[in-house]
Scaffold this active site. Structure first.
Site, short mmCIF file in Angstrom:
data_model
loop_
_atom_site.label_atom_id
_atom_site.label_comp_id
_atom_site.label_asym_id
_atom_site.label_seq_id
_atom_site.Cartn_x
_atom_site.Cartn_y
_atom_site.Cartn_z
N GLU A 119 -3.18 8.45 8.41
CA GLU A 119 -1.72 8.30 8.59
C GLU A 119 -1.25 9.02 9.86
O GLU A 119 -0.29 8.61 10.49
CB GLU A 119 -0.97 8.84 7.36
CG GLU A 119 -1.11 7.98 6.10
CD GLU A 119 -0.29 6.68 6.12
OE1 GLU A 119 0.77 6.64 6.75
OE2 GLU A 119 -0.77 5.70 5.51
N HIS A 138 -7.37 2.78 3.45
CA HIS A 138 -7.22 3.54 4.69
C HIS A 138 -8.57 3.74 5.39
O HIS A 138 -8.62 3.93 6.61
CB HIS A 138 -6.63 4.93 4.42
CG HIS A 138 -5.15 4.96 4.19
ND1 HIS A 138 -4.56 4.43 3.07
CD2 HIS A 138 -4.14 5.46 4.95
CE1 HIS A 138 -3.25 4.62 3.14
NE2 HIS A 138 -2.97 5.24 4.27
N CYS A 179 -4.28 -1.45 -2.03
CA CYS A 179 -4.42 -0.02 -2.27
C CYS A 179 -5.36 0.14 -3.45
O CYS A 179 -5.09 -0.40 -4.54
CB CYS A 179 -3.03 0.54 -2.59
SG CYS A 179 -3.04 2.25 -3.13
N ASP A 238 0.87 -1.18 0.00
CA ASP A 238 0.00 0.00 0.00
C ASP A 238 0.91 1.23 0.00
O ASP A 238 2.12 1.12 0.21
CB ASP A 238 -0.88 0.00 1.26
CG ASP A 238 -1.77 1.24 1.35
OD1 ASP A 238 -2.38 1.60 0.32
OD2 ASP A 238 -1.84 1.87 2.42
N SER A 239 0.29 2.39 -0.16
CA SER A 239 1.06 3.64 -0.11
C SER A 239 1.50 3.95 1.32
O SER A 239 2.35 4.82 1.53
CB SER A 239 0.20 4.79 -0.61
OG SER A 239 -0.86 5.00 0.29
N CYS A 279 -10.94 2.81 -0.54
CA CYS A 279 -9.57 3.14 -0.15
C CYS A 279 -9.29 2.31 1.09
O CYS A 279 -10.12 2.29 2.01
CB CYS A 279 -9.43 4.62 0.16
SG CYS A 279 -7.81 5.06 0.84
N1 DGL Z 1 -4.83 3.12 0.78
C1 DGL Z 1 -4.75 3.62 -0.53
C2 DGL Z 1 -5.97 3.38 -1.36
O1 DGL Z 1 -6.61 2.39 -1.09
C3 DGL Z 1 -3.90 4.76 -0.79
C4 DGL Z 1 -4.39 6.10 -0.54
C5 DGL Z 1 -3.37 7.13 -0.89
O2 DGL Z 1 -2.18 6.89 -0.77
O3 DGL Z 1 -3.77 8.21 -1.30
O4 DGL Z 1 -6.30 4.11 -2.26
#
Ligand code: DGL
Length: 258
Positions: A154, A188, A69, A6-7, A186
């Protein structure tokens, strides 16, 4: 061994789902915290990052890849499949779209990063599905980019009053549209799920793309047990704290550079 990336720490929502079902599963996790967020970057940049993330995982023994992600799933799945034609690659968007179609009464909301929403990846999958086409006249799709959610997660601002206000502000159009199903597009966002569910109301079915992809991963066959390795491209003081609270166990992040 499964490679998960993931990011940042959002992909830990996928790890949590995996551990719920297979506490001993062998995996290697990479969070690209040095370059997060991906969601406001161009598709070309996200593709480059995703290829580098996957290369790291493969070099460290991954034999399958979970793109934990939505942003990378939306814009880089094809390139990753082309780069690793012999590796099973799981993206999060198709499973979440399928799970939404299975429960919706016709009004689907999708929230995600700007890159995910702009890619129309969810809309394309929903519209091409046979159950969508058969029941087409009943379906409406509403999308909303929520670019502020990732930095809040984050930072570990999961319950703060500012976070509540931002959640309310961003989701108001979807509430007004009376969506009956909301895709958390997402990885997150499940960390904000209690706030999101409370604002949208109990009758709204919330689809967690992390849960959806893990269901497909488990259905594909038994997973190997073994080491669980966690890497980040930048170490933030509170990352281990958030991970411990979220996963219910302590986690040691190793820093990597590439
Ligand atoms: N968790 C990620 C997603 O599902 C990344 C969000 C991001 O880095 O902007 O899109």
């Amino acid at each position: 061994m499964i490679g998960i990336f993931d990011s940042g720490i959002g992909g830990l929502t996928v790890v949590r789902e995996l551990l719920k079902h297979q506490p001993e599963a062998a995996f290697i996790y990479l969070g690209d915290t040095a370059r997060t967020p991906y969601g406001n970057k161009s598709p070309e940049t996200v593709v480059r990052y995703a290829l580098e993330d996957a290369a790291f995982l493969v070099q460290h023994g991954a034999t399958s890849i979970v793109i934990a992600c939505n942003t990378a799933s939306a814009v880089a799945s094809d390139e990753l499949r082309r780069a690793y034609p012999n590796l099973p690659i799981y993206e999060v968007i198709t499973p979440a779209a399928q799970d939404a179609l299975a429960v919706t009464h016709g009004r689907i909301g999708i929230i995600g990063t700007r890159a995910t929403i702009n890619s129309k990846a969810y809309e394309n999958i929903l519209k091409s599905s046979s159950s969508f086409v058969i029941r087409h006249s009943k379906f409406e799709i509403y999308t909303q980019a929520c670019p502020l959610f990732v930095p809040l997660v984050e930072e570990g601002w999961l319950k703060d009053s500012e976070t509540k206000r931002i959640v309310r502000y961003c989701l108001a159009p979807l509430r007004q549209a009376h969506v009956d199903t909301l895709i958390l597009g997402c990885t997150h966002y499940p960390l904000l799920a209690p706030l999101i569910q409370r604002f949208m109301g109990k009758r709204v079915k919330v689809i967690d793309s992390a849960r959806s992809v893990v269901t497909r991963l488990l259905a594909a066959g038994p997973l190997k047990t073994g080491e669980q390795l966690y890497y980040l491209t930048d170490l933030l003081a509170h990352s281990e704290d958030i991970a411990r609270k979220w996963l219910g166990r302590s986690v040691h992040f190793e820093r990597v550079k590439f």
